[in-house]
Write a protein that holds these residues in place. Structure first.
Motif, mmCIF file in Angstrom:
data_model
loop_
_atom_site.group_PDB
_atom_site.id
_atom_site.type_symbol
_atom_site.label_atom_id
_atom_site.label_comp_id
_atom_site.label_asym_id
_atom_site.label_seq_id
_atom_site.Cartn_x
_atom_site.Cartn_y
_atom_site.Cartn_z
ATOM 1 N N ALA A 135 0.829 -1.208 0.000
ATOM 2 C CA ALA A 135 0.000 0.000 0.000
ATOM 3 C C ALA A 135 0.864 1.258 0.000
ATOM 4 O O ALA A 135 0.561 2.235 -0.716
ATOM 5 N N GLN A 138 2.284 1.818 -3.453
ATOM 6 C CA GLN A 138 1.288 2.422 -4.340
ATOM 7 C C GLN A 138 1.148 3.919 -4.056
ATOM 8 O O GLN A 138 1.006 4.722 -4.985
ATOM 9 N N ALA A 139 1.168 4.280 -2.773
ATOM 10 C CA ALA A 139 1.047 5.692 -2.417
ATOM 11 C C ALA A 139 2.198 6.506 -3.014
ATOM 12 O O ALA A 139 1.996 7.640 -3.477
ATOM 13 N N GLU A 195 -5.642 8.963 -4.489
ATOM 14 C CA GLU A 195 -5.283 7.549 -4.324
ATOM 15 C C GLU A 195 -4.046 7.390 -3.462
ATOM 16 O O GLU A 195 -3.933 6.430 -2.692
ATOM 17 N N CYS A 199 -4.187 5.160 -0.120
ATOM 18 C CA CYS A 199 -3.286 4.018 0.098
ATOM 19 C C CYS A 199 -2.505 4.178 1.396
ATOM 20 O O CYS A 199 -2.238 3.198 2.105
ATOM 21 N N TYR A 224 -6.068 -5.438 3.158
ATOM 22 C CA TYR A 224 -5.456 -4.441 2.274
ATOM 23 C C TYR A 224 -6.189 -4.388 0.936
ATOM 24 O O TYR A 224 -6.506 -3.304 0.431
ATOM 25 N N TYR A 228 -8.253 -1.163 -0.342
ATOM 26 C CA TYR A 228 -7.826 -0.446 -1.540
ATOM 27 C C TYR A 228 -8.944 -0.369 -2.573
ATOM 28 O O TYR A 228 -9.171 0.680 -3.197
#
Length: 413
Positions: A135, A138-139, A195, A199, A224, A228
């Motif tokens: 996560a 991704q952030a 997003e 995340c 998770y 998400y």
């Protein structure tokens, strides 16, 4: 239209180090991977796993994930690469953006499973360890979209709106002509920022819930995924980039719904799974032969806790020898009477002949030695009582025991 305050877009997203291009999009991806591995290692060590395992698994998972992410993007936007005006070679230009998270996670999981198999650890335990790190990756990675000025949302007139240069605004179907609807609109929803923040919140949620509810056996990873997909669903509804639609909804929105339901179903199915997990524990320096140590109640092999002396040693307590065996391995019942520890202790405490009274009374033998007249005749035959335990001169006891035996023999006959 342009508000007084907004988030400016970068003037460029690539720099050159001689002939080598340094792309911000790639840098964001690399930083995200490093953070994910770092956090995954810490969480894996907290589970009792061997240090370096997450890095070894990442060697498999990362390449698989990159390929999977690109394949998902190319297949869902195939008209860009294989349409009438498409260029198939552009499918290899990963640095231009276009990594589908669904393909990255799916194929990355395949690579991770292979890596876990080579290290002999549980893929589900590994998934739980790296879930918040994914996560966070991704952030961080979403900021690559910011540098490329892509994947933004609908027009927005607010101070947090994102400025998009005219060259990067939506185009018509030919991919060349600027869409007249957006020609004079400069600011849009910063969906990359939405997003990224979402995340970050999912990572915090997984870490907190994992500790609060002891989520194991893949449940932290499922949380998770579920968290998400909830955010991705509403963020996807803001985007205006080209996408396939099914029943009026974008393909990624449908994917979010399906994946969310699958994640929740798994969490419910595995709600009672609390047994030990195979984390390939590091060798304990105090354990002979480098046997894996136990931490958090889970054995390294994923099996049940061992019993007996081995189980006691793993729990940090010294192993006690069995009652029926001596240290040298000789059964206690097979050793000579003089060598038995209890006989030696008893003989040491028994007073010798010199300790008798002047009247020579044999009845003063200490109670620990149990005089023969107190021993039931049915349990101890008179001729089996050791000579050391029968006081000298107590012939009456012998006669009495012999008489009782004769009576018993007569009854049995």
């Amino acid at each position: 239209m342009q508000p007084l305050a907004y988030i400016p877009s970068p003037s460029q997203g690539v720099w050159y180090l001689g002939p080598v291009p340094i792309r911000a999009y790639a840098i964001m991806i690399i930083i995200g991977i490093v953070v994910a591995v770092w956090l995954g290692e810490r969480r894996w060590a907290a589970k009792g796993g061997r240090p370096g395992t997450v890095i070894d698994v990442a060697v498999w998972a990362v390449p698989f994930g990159l390929v999977g992410g690109r394949l998902y993007h190319v297949l869902t936007d195939y008209q860009r690469y294989f349409g009438a005006d498409g260029d198939p070679m552009r499918a290899l230009e990963i640095w231009e953006g276009g990594l589908g998270i669904w393909g990255a996670v799916a194929l990355g999981a395949v690579g991770a499973a292979i890596g876990c198999r080579t290290r002999g650890v549980s893929p589900l335990a590994m998934a739980d360890a790296v879930a918040p790190g994914i996560a966070l990756a991704q952030a961080i990675g979403r900021w690559g979209n910011y540098w490329n000025q892509e994947l933004y949302g609908r027009p927005l007139d607010a101070f947090w709106a994102l400025e998009i240069d005219q060259d990067n605004r939506p185009r018509l179907a030919d991919g060349v002509t600027l869409d007249p609807k957006y020609a004079d609109i400069a600011t849009y929803h910063p969906t990359f920022l939405y997003e990224s923040l979402w995340c970050l919140g999912v990572a915090v949620l997984v870490i907190w819930a994992g500790r609060r509810f002891e989520l194991t056996h893949g449940r932290a990873f499922a949380l998770y995924v579920a968290g998400y997909t909830v955010g991705r669903f509403w963020i996807e509804s803001l985007r205006i980039d080209d996408a396939h639609h099914i029943l009026g909804m974008r393909l990624n929105s449908w994917t979010s719904v399906v994946v969310f339901l699958a994640a929740v179903a798994y969490m419910y199915w595995a709600r009672n799974r609390t047994g030990p997990e195979n984390v390939g524990a590091a060798p304990d320096g105090d354990t002979p032969g480098g046997a894996p140590e136990k931490r958090d109640g889970a054995s390294a092999s994923g099996g049940d806790d061992g019993g007996g002396a081995a189980g006691t040693a793993k729990a940090g307590k010294p192993a006690e020898p069995a009652d029926d065996a001596s240290k040298d391995g000789t059964p206690e019942d097979d050793r000579p009477e003089d060598d038995r520890p209890e006989d030696a202790a008893r003989d040491a405490d028994r007073p010798g002949p010199a300790a008798a009274t002047e009247e020579g009374e044999a009845d003063d033998v200490p109670a620990d030695d149990v005089p023969a007249d107190d021993v039931p005749a049915d349990d101890v035959p008179a001729d089996d009582v050791p000579a050391d335990d029968v006081p000298a001169g107590d012939g009456a006891a012998d006669d009495e025991a012999a008489g009782v035996r004769s009576v018993k023999d007569g009854k049995q006959g």
